[in-house]
Design an enzyme around this catalytic site. Structure first.
Site, PDB file in Angstrom:
ATOM      1  N   ASP A 117      35.159 -23.415  37.840  1.00  0.00           N
ATOM      2  CA  ASP A 117      34.485 -23.807  36.606  1.00  0.00           C
ATOM      3  C   ASP A 117      33.247 -22.940  36.446  1.00  0.00           C
ATOM      4  O   ASP A 117      32.620 -22.545  37.434  1.00  0.00           O
ATOM      5  CB  ASP A 117      34.080 -25.280  36.651  1.00  0.00           C
ATOM      6  N   ASP A 136      40.119 -26.133  30.557  1.00  0.00           N
ATOM      7  CA  ASP A 136      39.759 -27.508  30.207  1.00  0.00           C
ATOM      8  C   ASP A 136      39.636 -27.671  28.694  1.00  0.00           C
ATOM      9  O   ASP A 136      40.028 -28.703  28.130  1.00  0.00           O
ATOM     10  CB  ASP A 136      38.446 -27.910  30.883  1.00  0.00           C
TER      11      ASP A 136
END
Length: 165
Positions: A117, A136
């Site tokens: 991330d 995401d």
């Protein structure tokens, strides 16, 4: 099914390319923080071993494989569901985005043991501590698209045409 494939392929490639550029080429894994347009867009290095917001992220190898299997099962389920139902163009794109994003995160888990991330967004005096990735965004957009762009099976085109008259 071609639309689902190409939308999924595009989501997968965009996610993996963005991670490679930001994490490896820009060396975010070493630097840890890059302010892009503070506070709106920042790059913060993150390793997500769980699901959203790190839930179920105990870091065990068993949980990693469970999350991989779950993501793959969901992708197969969406494909089967899409094959059995008549979906419009944008619903098919939504299904592809969701599948492509999910598979991109699966590849991260296979390669690294966790999902990479790097995006952090804050605004208006609220400091958001969470990081996410492009996959995401595609998963979320795909799920929302499927919710709002999938025709209601209880309403046939003939019934809806009569309602409008």
């Amino acid at each position: 099914m071609r639309i689902i494939f190409w939308a999924g392929f595009a989501a997968f490639i965009l996610d993996q390319l963005s991670k490679y550029i930001v994490i490896h080429m820009m060396e975010l894994s070493r630097i840890r923080v890059i302010d892009v347009l503070p506070p709106l867009i920042n790059f913060r290095y993150g390793e997500n071993r769980g699901i959203n917001f790190g839930l179920f992220g105990d870091g065990s190898d068993a949980s990693r494989w469970i999350l991989i299997a779950l993501a793959c099962a969901i992708c197969v389920g969406i494909l089967v569901w899409a094959y059995r139902h008549t979906l419009g163009y944008w619903a098919k794109v939504s299904a592809g985005l969701l599948i492509g994003g999910a598979l991109a995160n699966v590849v991260d888990r296979l390669l690294y043991g966790y999902v990479l991330d790097f995006l952090n967004m804050s605004c208006c005096g609220i400091n958001n501590p969470f990081v996410f990735n492009i996959a995401d965004v595609f998963i979320f957009a795909g799920a929302i698209g499927l919710i709002f762009l999938t025709p209601d099976p209880r309403v046939s085109p003939r019934k809806s045409a009569k309602k409008g008259q």
